[in-house]
Design an enzyme around this catalytic site. Structure first.
Site, PDB file in Angstrom:
ATOM      1  N   PHE A 147      46.577  40.310  47.335  1.00  0.00           N
ATOM      2  CA  PHE A 147      46.568  41.382  46.661  1.00  0.00           C
ATOM      3  C   PHE A 147      45.564  42.482  46.628  1.00  0.00           C
ATOM      4  O   PHE A 147      44.015  42.063  46.339  1.00  0.00           O
ATOM      5  CB  PHE A 147      46.540  41.187  44.527  1.00  0.00           C
ATOM      6  CG  PHE A 147      46.842  41.398  43.447  1.00  0.00           C
ATOM      7  CD1 PHE A 147      48.445  42.112  43.576  1.00  0.00           C
ATOM      8  CD2 PHE A 147      45.590  42.511  42.990  1.00  0.00           C
ATOM      9  CE1 PHE A 147      48.242  43.172  42.693  1.00  0.00           C
ATOM     10  CE2 PHE A 147      45.679  43.392  42.601  1.00  0.00           C
ATOM     11  CZ  PHE A 147      47.590  43.070  42.053  1.00  0.00           C
ATOM     12  N   ASP A 231      37.340  42.962  49.375  1.00  0.00           N
ATOM     13  CA  ASP A 231      38.230  43.737  48.674  1.00  0.00           C
ATOM     14  C   ASP A 231      37.179  42.006  47.252  1.00  0.00           C
ATOM     15  O   ASP A 231      37.568  41.299  47.310  1.00  0.00           O
ATOM     16  CB  ASP A 231      39.255  42.788  48.484  1.00  0.00           C
ATOM     17  CG  ASP A 231      39.817  43.575  46.863  1.00  0.00           C
ATOM     18  OD1 ASP A 231      38.694  43.805  46.341  1.00  0.00           O
ATOM     19  OD2 ASP A 231      41.407  44.071  46.474  1.00  0.00           O
ATOM     20  N   LYS A 260      36.670  45.585  38.635  1.00  0.00           N
ATOM     21  CA  LYS A 260      36.142  44.608  37.259  1.00  0.00           C
ATOM     22  C   LYS A 260      35.155  44.453  36.902  1.00  0.00           C
ATOM     23  O   LYS A 260      34.689  44.696  35.389  1.00  0.00           O
ATOM     24  CB  LYS A 260      37.027  43.299  37.759  1.00  0.00           C
ATOM     25  CG  LYS A 260      39.025  43.113  38.063  1.00  0.00           C
ATOM     26  CD  LYS A 260      39.461  42.048  37.856  1.00  0.00           C
ATOM     27  CE  LYS A 260      41.054  42.407  38.169  1.00  0.00           C
ATOM     28  NZ  LYS A 260      41.268  42.684  39.303  1.00  0.00           N
TER      29      LYS A 260
HETATM   30  C1  LIG Z   1      42.417  43.350  39.856  1.00  0.00           C
HETATM   31  C2  LIG Z   1      42.533  43.214  41.434  1.00  0.00           C
HETATM   32  C3  LIG Z   1      42.411  45.399  41.868  1.00  0.00           C
HETATM   33  C4  LIG Z   1      42.940  45.634  41.674  1.00  0.00           C
HETATM   34  O1  LIG Z   1      42.565  46.543  40.464  1.00  0.00           O
HETATM   35  P1  LIG Z   1      42.697  47.324  38.890  1.00  0.00           P
HETATM   36  O2  LIG Z   1      41.333  47.924  38.453  1.00  0.00           O
HETATM   37  O3  LIG Z   1      43.562  46.517  38.639  1.00  0.00           O
HETATM   38  O4  LIG Z   1      43.735  48.467  39.986  1.00  0.00           O
HETATM   39  C5  LIG Z   1      42.526  44.240  43.622  1.00  0.00           C
HETATM   40  N1  LIG Z   1      41.987  43.609  43.891  1.00  0.00           N
HETATM   41  C6  LIG Z   1      42.073  43.080  43.605  1.00  0.00           C
HETATM   42  C7  LIG Z   1      41.202  41.750  44.700  1.00  0.00           C
HETATM   43  C8  LIG Z   1      42.485  42.741  42.580  1.00  0.00           C
HETATM   44  O5  LIG Z   1      41.415  41.222  41.593  1.00  0.00           O
END
Ligand SMILES: *Cc1c(COP(=O)(O)O)cnc(C)c1O
Length: 424
Positions: A147, A231, A260
């Site tokens: 994701f 990521d 986050k």
């Molecule tokens: C939450 C998340 C995203 C997306 O972040 P948003 O602030 O919701 O756009 C991308 N990659 C990972 C691994 C995430 O946990």
């Protein structure tokens, strides 16, 4: 009063009437938070072990968070990226230090995780652009089940066909691999611009990569001249017990993305580059009006200050170990294991009842979430102590018992009444 619409809370009615249906029904109406606790509109208190999906690093309404917002808002909130501000420069320098980029590192600020990954996607394209009449590097590799966000670019990197399907066609060039070193070896060659991956796949169910994977990924991408982009949006900001999860593996990536937890509840994200990858963007190639504004960067600076001052990396490690031991110690027939690292944990369930466990937990006054039908995700504030851990274990035990009772699971065999009948 048997009609559901008659007993439905009025806020839920308003939400259904006024909010787009993209997220489904909201589970509660929260009006206040303090530390690891939330209160809903009826005054009921909840222990929050989701922390806004690994966002509220310091818990709710932490004085350092509140003070940073108030002080910076009263000083200077936003000037656009035609100009620099002291909190922005301070945060960039601090992120370089925490991520271990050395002098050659650079930072791009965004307002969210998806935007940070959009910047990473563009970084990969810049790296893969054909030069000097060569063929360039048209391929970008990502992992099945990964994701990376919901924008069109990051959705193209997100290895979940059901998420992509309504929005086809995708941005081209992305291929998905199984999370094995063999698949990586087979896929990597000199036509690959970048490999992007999460050190722990959070949304997929808190799934760690195989042992040695990051090291192999670093080796292979370096050998073929591809970027390794990590990521760290969910795993970063100290959540796994290091500032960033890749630091457990002792490798150096070409870029990482964060969001986050670095803002502690204030929306901010960043792309952090290392070495030669820092030279790819040039003036005019990317930007964001809000990105790196003085308010957001001041708040993130204060949050990271507090994580450093409170040694919350160590706290994430010890509380995480305590929670894992405690969860396995419950001895529930519904629990088959506990994955993850530090304070990003996934409780593996024996049955696809995660949503029922989440609902039972909420009834008992505990907030957790279900990234899939067989996993409970736990991602509390990094500030939790013994009191919160003990309270979590008693509430989670109660929630598991509620669901096991409803299924009438045998405490020893974990079989349901139906299964016992069938086995007879
Ligand atoms: C939450 C998340 C995203 C997306 O972040 P948003 O602030 O919701 O756009 C991308 N990659 C990972 C691994 C995430 O946990």
């Amino acid at each position: 009063m048997t009609d559901g619409t008659m007993t439905q809370a009025s806020w839920l009615h308003d939400a259904r009437r006024d909010l787009l249906a993209n997220a489904g029904d909201r589970l509660a109406l929260f009006v206040r938070g303090e530390g690891a606790y939330l209160w809903d509109d009826t005054g009921k208190r909840y222990l929050d072990f989701l922390a806004g999906i690994a966002v509220n690093s310091l818990g709710h309404a932490h004085p350092a968070f509140v003070e940073a917002i108030a002080a910076q808002a009263a000083t200077l909130a936003h000037v656009s990226n035609y100009f620099a501000t002291p909190p922005q420069l301070a945060l960039a320098a601090r992120l370089k230090r925490l991520a271990g980029t050395g002098e050659s590192g650079r930072v791009y600020f965004s307002n969210s995780g998806a935007e940070a990954n959009e910047a990473a996607f563009k970084l990969a394209r810049l790296h893969g652009a054909p030069r000097d009449g060569g063929p360039g590097r048209p391929r970008i590799l990502a992992l099945t089940d990964a994701f990376h966000g919901r924008t069109m670019g990051t959705l193209a990197l997100t290895g979940k066909p059901w998420m992509q399907e309504p929005f086809l066609p995708m941005v081209p060039g992305v291929e998905f691999l199984d999370s094995t070193i063999d698949a990586l070896e087979a896929a990597l060659d000199d036509s690959v611009a970048a490999l992007i991956l999460e050190p722990i796949k959070g949304e997929a169910g808190v799934l760690p990569l195989p042992e040695g994977y990051l090291e192999a990924a670093r080796d292979l991408t370096r050998r073929h001249g591809a970027l390794l982009i990590l990521d760290e949006i969910q795993t970063g900001a100290g959540r796994t017990g290091e500032w960033f999860a890749f630091q457990h593996a002792g490798i150096t990536p070409d870029a990482i993305t964060v969001a986050k937890g670095i803002g502690g509840g204030f929306p901010i994200g960043a792309l952090i580059t290392y070495g030669d990858a820092s030279e790819l963007f040039y003036p005019g190639t990317h930007g964001s009006t809000f990105g790196g504004n003085a308010l957001g960067t001041a708040v993130a600076g204060a949050v990271l200050d507090e994580i450093e001052r409170g040694d919350l990396l160590a706290n994430a490690r010890t509380r995480g170990a305590q929670l894992r031991e405690g969860i396995l110690g419950i001895g529930s027939p519904l629990v088959t294991g506990c994955r993850g690292q530090g304070l990003l944990l996934g409780v593996a369930l024996a049955r696809p009842v995660a949503k029922a466990v989440v609902a039972a937990a909420q009834e008992h006054g505990l907030i957790v979430n279900a990234p899939n039908d067989e996993t409970i995700r736990i991602a509390p504030a990094l500030t939790i102590g013994d009191v919160e851990v003990d309270e979590f274990l008693s509430l989670f035990t109660a929630a598991l018992a509620t669901v096991a009772d409803a299924l009438m699971l045998d405490e020893v065999t974990g079989q349901s009444t139906d299964e016992r009948e069938a086995a007879r």
